[in-house]
Design a protein around this motif. Structure first.
Motif, PDB file in Angstrom:
ATOM      1  N   ALA A  89     -15.712   5.190 -30.870  1.00 31.08           N
ATOM      2  CA  ALA A  89     -14.311   5.194 -30.429  1.00 31.08           C
ATOM      3  C   ALA A  89     -13.871   3.798 -30.017  1.00 31.08           C
ATOM      4  O   ALA A  89     -12.757   3.366 -30.335  1.00 31.08           O
ATOM      5  N   TRP A  90     -14.737   3.073 -29.318  1.00 33.72           N
ATOM      6  CA  TRP A  90     -14.407   1.709 -28.885  1.00 33.72           C
ATOM      7  C   TRP A  90     -14.267   0.790 -30.096  1.00 33.72           C
ATOM      8  O   TRP A  90     -13.320   0.018 -30.180  1.00 33.72           O
ATOM      9  N   GLU A  91     -15.206   0.866 -31.036  1.00 38.08           N
ATOM     10  CA  GLU A  91     -15.149   0.005 -32.219  1.00 38.08           C
ATOM     11  C   GLU A  91     -13.891   0.264 -33.037  1.00 38.08           C
ATOM     12  O   GLU A  91     -13.237  -0.674 -33.486  1.00 38.08           O
ATOM     13  N   GLN A  92     -13.558   1.533 -33.234  1.00 40.54           N
ATOM     14  CA  GLN A  92     -12.368   1.855 -34.010  1.00 40.54           C
ATOM     15  C   GLN A  92     -11.095   1.412 -33.289  1.00 40.54           C
ATOM     16  O   GLN A  92     -10.169   0.891 -33.920  1.00 40.54           O
ATOM     17  N   SER A  93     -11.051   1.589 -31.991  1.00 34.83           N
ATOM     18  CA  SER A  93      -9.885   1.149 -31.219  1.00 34.83           C
ATOM     19  C   SER A  93      -9.762  -0.366 -31.265  1.00 34.83           C
ATOM     20  O   SER A  93      -8.659  -0.908 -31.398  1.00 34.83           O
ATOM     21  N   LEU A  94     -10.881  -1.043 -31.170  1.00 34.55           N
ATOM     22  CA  LEU A  94     -10.890  -2.503 -31.212  1.00 34.55           C
ATOM     23  C   LEU A  94     -10.420  -3.008 -32.576  1.00 34.55           C
ATOM     24  O   LEU A  94      -9.561  -3.897 -32.655  1.00 34.55           O
ATOM     25  N   LYS A  95     -10.945  -2.422 -33.640  1.00 33.92           N
ATOM     26  CA  LYS A  95     -10.539  -2.840 -34.994  1.00 33.92           C
ATOM     27  C   LYS A  95      -9.054  -2.572 -35.228  1.00 33.92           C
ATOM     28  O   LYS A  95      -8.361  -3.387 -35.843  1.00 33.92           O
ATOM     29  N   HIS A  96      -8.592  -1.437 -34.759  1.00 33.65           N
ATOM     30  CA  HIS A  96      -7.198  -1.054 -34.996  1.00 33.65           C
ATOM     31  C   HIS A  96      -6.224  -1.948 -34.231  1.00 33.65           C
ATOM     32  O   HIS A  96      -5.153  -2.285 -34.733  1.00 33.65           O
ATOM     33  N   ASN A  97      -6.568  -2.327 -32.997  1.00 32.00           N
ATOM     34  CA  ASN A  97      -5.636  -3.068 -32.151  1.00 32.00           C
ATOM     35  C   ASN A  97      -5.850  -4.572 -32.169  1.00 32.00           C
ATOM     36  O   ASN A  97      -5.029  -5.310 -31.625  1.00 32.00           O
ATOM     37  N   TRP A  98      -6.930  -5.047 -32.744  1.00 37.31           N
ATOM     38  CA  TRP A  98      -7.238  -6.473 -32.698  1.00 37.31           C
ATOM     39  C   TRP A  98      -6.182  -7.353 -33.363  1.00 37.31           C
ATOM     40  O   TRP A  98      -5.845  -8.414 -32.834  1.00 37.31           O
ATOM     41  N   PRO A  99      -5.620  -6.975 -34.509  1.00 37.01           N
ATOM     42  CA  PRO A  99      -4.634  -7.858 -35.140  1.00 37.01           C
ATOM     43  C   PRO A  99      -3.410  -8.168 -34.266  1.00 37.01           C
ATOM     44  O   PRO A  99      -2.779  -9.206 -34.429  1.00 37.01           O
ATOM     45  N   SER A 100      -3.096  -7.306 -33.330  1.00 39.56           N
ATOM     46  CA  SER A 100      -1.927  -7.549 -32.477  1.00 39.56           C
ATOM     47  C   SER A 100      -2.259  -8.436 -31.277  1.00 39.56           C
ATOM     48  O   SER A 100      -1.372  -8.792 -30.511  1.00 39.56           O
ATOM     49  N   MET A 101      -3.530  -8.794 -31.126  1.00 39.43           N
ATOM     50  CA  MET A 101      -3.945  -9.606 -29.989  1.00 39.43           C
ATOM     51  C   MET A 101      -4.036 -11.078 -30.389  1.00 39.43           C
ATOM     52  O   MET A 101      -4.219 -11.409 -31.547  1.00 39.43           O
ATOM     53  N   ALA A 102      -3.940 -11.942 -29.384  1.00 43.92           N
ATOM     54  CA  ALA A 102      -3.943 -13.390 -29.625  1.00 43.92           C
ATOM     55  C   ALA A 102      -5.303 -14.004 -29.331  1.00 43.92           C
ATOM     56  O   ALA A 102      -5.394 -15.171 -29.015  1.00 43.92           O
ATOM     57  N   MET A 103      -6.343 -13.219 -29.455  1.00 39.89           N
ATOM     58  CA  MET A 103      -7.667 -13.713 -29.097  1.00 39.89           C
ATOM     59  C   MET A 103      -8.456 -14.115 -30.338  1.00 39.89           C
ATOM     60  O   MET A 103      -8.063 -13.831 -31.459  1.00 39.89           O
ATOM     61  N   LYS A 104      -9.579 -14.761 -30.080  1.00 41.79           N
ATOM     62  CA  LYS A 104     -10.406 -15.281 -31.161  1.00 41.79           C
ATOM     63  C   LYS A 104     -11.608 -14.381 -31.408  1.00 41.79           C
ATOM     64  O   LYS A 104     -11.858 -13.425 -30.681  1.00 41.79           O
ATOM     65  N   LYS A 105     -12.367 -14.743 -32.419  1.00 40.07           N
ATOM     66  CA  LYS A 105     -13.546 -13.959 -32.804  1.00 40.07           C
ATOM     67  C   LYS A 105     -14.577 -13.900 -31.688  1.00 40.07           C
ATOM     68  O   LYS A 105     -15.252 -12.875 -31.535  1.00 40.07           O
ATOM     69  N   SER A 106     -14.687 -14.929 -30.875  1.00 43.78           N
ATOM     70  CA  SER A 106     -15.679 -14.915 -29.793  1.00 43.78           C
ATOM     71  C   SER A 106     -15.375 -13.794 -28.795  1.00 43.78           C
ATOM     72  O   SER A 106     -16.297 -13.106 -28.336  1.00 43.78           O
ATOM     73  N   GLU A 107     -14.107 -13.579 -28.479  1.00 40.38           N
ATOM     74  CA  GLU A 107     -13.743 -12.471 -27.594  1.00 40.38           C
ATOM     75  C   GLU A 107     -13.982 -11.122 -28.272  1.00 40.38           C
ATOM     76  O   GLU A 107     -14.420 -10.165 -27.637  1.00 40.38           O
ATOM     77  N   TYR A 108     -13.723 -11.073 -29.564  1.00 35.30           N
ATOM     78  CA  TYR A 108     -13.981  -9.840 -30.319  1.00 35.30           C
ATOM     79  C   TYR A 108     -15.461  -9.493 -30.251  1.00 35.30           C
ATOM     80  O   TYR A 108     -15.824  -8.336 -30.033  1.00 35.30           O
ATOM     81  N   ASP A 109     -16.310 -10.499 -30.433  1.00 34.49           N
ATOM     82  CA  ASP A 109     -17.755 -10.269 -30.394  1.00 34.49           C
ATOM     83  C   ASP A 109     -18.213  -9.776 -29.025  1.00 34.49           C
ATOM     84  O   ASP A 109     -19.065  -8.894 -28.924  1.00 34.49           O
ATOM     85  N   VAL A 110     -17.640 -10.354 -27.965  1.00 40.09           N
ATOM     86  CA  VAL A 110     -17.991  -9.918 -26.608  1.00 40.09           C
ATOM     87  C   VAL A 110     -17.592  -8.460 -26.401  1.00 40.09           C
ATOM     88  O   VAL A 110     -18.376  -7.650 -25.883  1.00 40.09           O
ATOM     89  N   LEU A 111     -16.386  -8.115 -26.823  1.00 39.15           N
ATOM     90  CA  LEU A 111     -15.912  -6.743 -26.640  1.00 39.15           C
ATOM     91  C   LEU A 111     -16.667  -5.750 -27.527  1.00 39.15           C
ATOM     92  O   LEU A 111     -16.933  -4.618 -27.118  1.00 39.15           O
ATOM     93  N   LYS A 112     -17.031  -6.183 -28.725  1.00 41.48           N
ATOM     94  CA  LYS A 112     -17.803  -5.308 -29.600  1.00 41.48           C
ATOM     95  C   LYS A 112     -19.193  -5.070 -29.006  1.00 41.48           C
ATOM     96  O   LYS A 112     -19.691  -3.939 -29.003  1.00 41.48           O
ATOM     97  N   GLN A 113     -19.808  -6.127 -28.509  1.00 41.13           N
ATOM     98  CA  GLN A 113     -21.120  -5.990 -27.872  1.00 41.13           C
ATOM     99  C   GLN A 113     -21.029  -5.080 -26.649  1.00 41.13           C
ATOM    100  O   GLN A 113     -21.912  -4.258 -26.413  1.00 41.13           O
ATOM    101  N   PHE A 114     -19.954  -5.221 -25.878  1.00 43.14           N
ATOM    102  CA  PHE A 114     -19.746  -4.343 -24.726  1.00 43.14           C
ATOM    103  C   PHE A 114     -19.651  -2.889 -25.176  1.00 43.14           C
ATOM    104  O   PHE A 114     -20.220  -1.993 -24.562  1.00 43.14           O
ATOM    105  N   GLY A 115     -18.947  -2.645 -26.263  1.00 41.54           N
ATOM    106  CA  GLY A 115     -18.787  -1.293 -26.778  1.00 41.54           C
ATOM    107  C   GLY A 115     -20.084  -0.652 -27.230  1.00 41.54           C
ATOM    108  O   GLY A 115     -20.221   0.565 -27.226  1.00 41.54           O
ATOM    109  N   GLU A 116     -21.046  -1.484 -27.617  1.00 41.58           N
ATOM    110  CA  GLU A 116     -22.350  -0.967 -28.051  1.00 41.58           C
ATOM    111  C   GLU A 116     -23.045  -0.190 -26.930  1.00 41.58           C
ATOM    112  O   GLU A 116     -23.837   0.710 -27.184  1.00 41.58           O
ATOM    113  N   THR A 117     -22.754  -0.546 -25.687  1.00 47.18           N
ATOM    114  CA  THR A 117     -23.449   0.046 -24.545  1.00 47.18           C
ATOM    115  C   THR A 117     -22.652   1.148 -23.855  1.00 47.18           C
ATOM    116  O   THR A 117     -23.182   1.806 -22.962  1.00 47.18           O
ATOM    117  N   LEU A 118     -21.409   1.347 -24.258  1.00 48.76           N
ATOM    118  CA  LEU A 118     -20.556   2.325 -23.577  1.00 48.76           C
ATOM    119  C   LEU A 118     -21.101   3.742 -23.706  1.00 48.76           C
ATOM    120  O   LEU A 118     -21.393   4.211 -24.799  1.00 48.76           O
TER     121      LEU A 118
END
Length: 171
Positions: A89-118
């Motif tokens: 659910a976290w990965e899909q939400s992140l992928k779906h909403n990421w294009p509207s955010m102004a962040m870089k790949k490094s933040e995406y990686d941090v959030l994806k890694q965080f989602g691995e443990t949820l």
């Protein structure tokens, strides 16, 4: 008269473009701060409120502004549907909403890694993973602040000056 009107349009368009590009440098630190606040709230909800993940995400989504709130809102909705694990659910939400955010790949990686443990660990382990993500986001926020200070004014000025150059070349 027509040349003057054309020059004003060119200058307005290039200046506006510079301001739009600079908006990315302005939004990135703000969105990272919002993410940090959201993760701190999530930690408090999990540790002290014993709130289920979907309910906590819904509460957090209502406290934030877009586009970060949309990430937590989508995550909460996916969890409430019950068809996904927290990680999926976290990965899909992140992928779906990421294009509207102004962040870089490094933040995406941090959030994806965080989602691995949820949802996979007990509350204490989950708290450690949240703190790790907060540490990474804090470093990213500092980097974003430096990039904003360095580039925001330059990009705005560059848009204006590019318009002046274009006007001079066309005249």
């Amino acid at each position: 008269m027509l040349k003057l009107l054309g020059a004003v349009f060119i200058l307005t368009a290039t200046t506006w473009t510079g301001f739009e590009i600079a908006k990315i440098y302005i939004e990135r630190p703000r969105q990272i701060r919002q993410l940090r606040a959201a993760l701190q709230s999530l930690e408090a909800e999990i540790m002290y409120g014993h709130t289920p993940l979907h309910t906590a995400s819904g509460h957090i989504a209502r406290q934030l502004s877009k586009p970060v709130s949309l990430l937590f809102q989508a995550f909460s909705q996916r969890l409430e549907q019950g068809s996904d694990s927290a990680k999926t659910a976290w990965e899909q939400s992140l992928k779906h909403n990421w294009p509207s955010m102004a962040m870089k790949k490094s933040e995406y990686d941090v959030l994806k890694q965080f989602g691995e443990t949820l949802g996979l660990h007990d509350r204490v382990s989950q708290q450690k993973h949240i703190k790790l993500a907060l540490t990474h986001l804090e470093a990213a926020e500092a980097d974003a602040g430096r990039a904003q200070a360095k580039n925001e004014k330059m990009v705005k000025s560059l848009g204006f000056l590019a318009g002046l150059l274009l006007i001079l070349l066309l005249m």
